[in-house]
Design an enzyme around this catalytic site. Structure first.
Site, short mmCIF file in Angstrom:
data_model
loop_
_atom_site.label_atom_id
_atom_site.label_comp_id
_atom_site.label_asym_id
_atom_site.label_seq_id
_atom_site.Cartn_x
_atom_site.Cartn_y
_atom_site.Cartn_z
N SER A 1 -4.02 6.18 -3.90
CA SER A 1 -3.50 6.34 -2.54
C SER A 1 -3.75 7.75 -2.01
CB SER A 1 -2.01 5.98 -2.53
OG SER A 1 -1.52 5.87 -1.23
N ASP B 1 -7.04 2.50 -3.99
CA ASP B 1 -6.77 2.21 -2.59
C ASP B 1 -6.41 3.46 -1.79
OD1 ASP B 1 -6.91 -0.03 -0.88
OD2 ASP B 1 -4.74 -0.10 -0.71
N ASP C 1 -14.68 11.25 0.68
CA ASP C 1 -15.93 10.65 1.16
C ASP C 1 -17.03 10.86 0.13
OD1 ASP C 1 -17.50 13.10 1.69
OD2 ASP C 1 -16.18 13.41 3.39
N ASP D 1 -18.27 14.19 -1.79
CA ASP D 1 -17.38 14.96 -2.65
C ASP D 1 -17.83 15.02 -4.11
OD1 ASP D 1 -15.66 15.61 -0.56
OD2 ASP D 1 -14.48 13.78 -0.82
N HIS E 1 -1.25 -2.74 -2.51
CA HIS E 1 -1.69 -1.34 -2.58
C HIS E 1 -1.74 -0.87 -4.02
CE1 HIS E 1 -2.55 2.53 -0.92
NE2 HIS E 1 -1.38 3.07 -1.19
#
Length: 292
Positions: A128, A153, A169, A172, A221
């Protein structure tokens, strides 16, 4: 609440100390003398962190740590930033992920300086908000990180809606793979990695999470980190199909070309789809094998 590097704890585990961690400070120095840190320069390093209202003591981190130590000779560092993550004010926590990540990036540099850890050894894993934290850590470190798995997620609110550049993204790390299980709700909808995996179309409710209770408990999630944990124990549990979209997958127009999770093809590019079971074991890899 604003914080400093002392509010982030680094807990080092190996097969020699699978339950009692060695605590490293922000300069990567152990709190007490130990030869276990010599392990750092020799084997892969898995750094795992949590998300909002969580900690390194919860399932998202502990299950992954236990799976790695049961199956591989690696060093695991569980990163705990719960003093800020535990706040009920999500926008404040989300805003500070960039600072948390920057501190972790400095810690990666300290590991490199003190123990000769190199970027090829490093695999960052986050759930998360933790996925964005790890993206920030890699992008601010002097190391070129080998892999980031936003397997859990990556959070959507304040990252995808509204859009921000401070999110995980594909720039990285050398390879960024992402598992979407609550896309468009609690997790980002669009692909943000080199390889983005969408089990059961990546949306809520995931199988086994139907009903109001599943939504309230963020079942979908959380499903991402359970899938990832299973993939460590069973690397071929989740054959994934590169497809244009879910409809293409359902029509059977795709062939498996990677695996979701630990054994993801590091050269994979694009969106990948698959189905899972409602309950553990979630993977259907064995079912495919039987059909051959």
């Amino acid at each position: 609440m604003f914080f400093n590097s002392d509010d982030i704890e680094y807990r080092l585990y190996t097969r020699s100390n699978p339950e009692e961690p060695i605590i490293l400070d922000s300069s990567a120095k152990p709190a007490k003398d130990s030869n276990v840190t010599d392990h750092l320069s020799k084997v892969p390093l898995k750094m795992v962190t949590h998300g909002w209202e969580s900690s390194a003591d919860k399932n998202a981190v502990m299950n992954i740590k236990n799976a790695y130590l049961a199956t591989k000779d690696v060093t695991v560092i569980a990163v705990d930033w719960s003093p800020i993550a535990e706040s009920a004010l999500y926008p404040i926590v989300a805003y500070q992920t960039k600072d948390v990540g920057a501190y972790i990036g400095q810690f990666l540099d300290a590991l490199s300086d003190r123990y000769n850890v190199n970027g090829n050894q490093v695999h960052l894993i986050g759930h998360s908000l933790g996925a964005h934290v790890m993206g920030r850590a890699a992008s601010t470190s002097k190391l070129t990180v080998n892999r980031i798995t936003g397997s859990l997620d990556p959070a959507r609110p304040f990252f995808e809606v509204p859009e921000t550049s401070e999110k995980l993204d594909s720039t990285d790390a050398n390879f960024v793979d992402v598992i979407h299980t609550c896309a468009g709700l609690l997790g980002v909808f669009n692909g943000v990695g080199h390889a983005d995996y969408y089990p059961n179309d990546g949306i809520a409710p995931q199988p086994g999470c139907q009903g109001l209770q599943g939504y309230m408990e963020a079942c979908s999630h959380s499903r991402a980190h359970y899938l990832y944990t299973e993939s460590i124990y069973n690397p071929k549990a989740f054959p994934a199909y590169q497809c244009a979209d879910w409809s293409d997958y359902v029509r059977g127009n795709c062939t498996p070309s990677s695996y979701l999770g630990e054994s993801a093809n590091p050269h994979a590019l694009g969106h990948f789809y698959l189905q899972t079971n409602q309950y553990s074991p979630y993977g259907r890899g064995h079912e495919i094998d039987k059909k051959k």
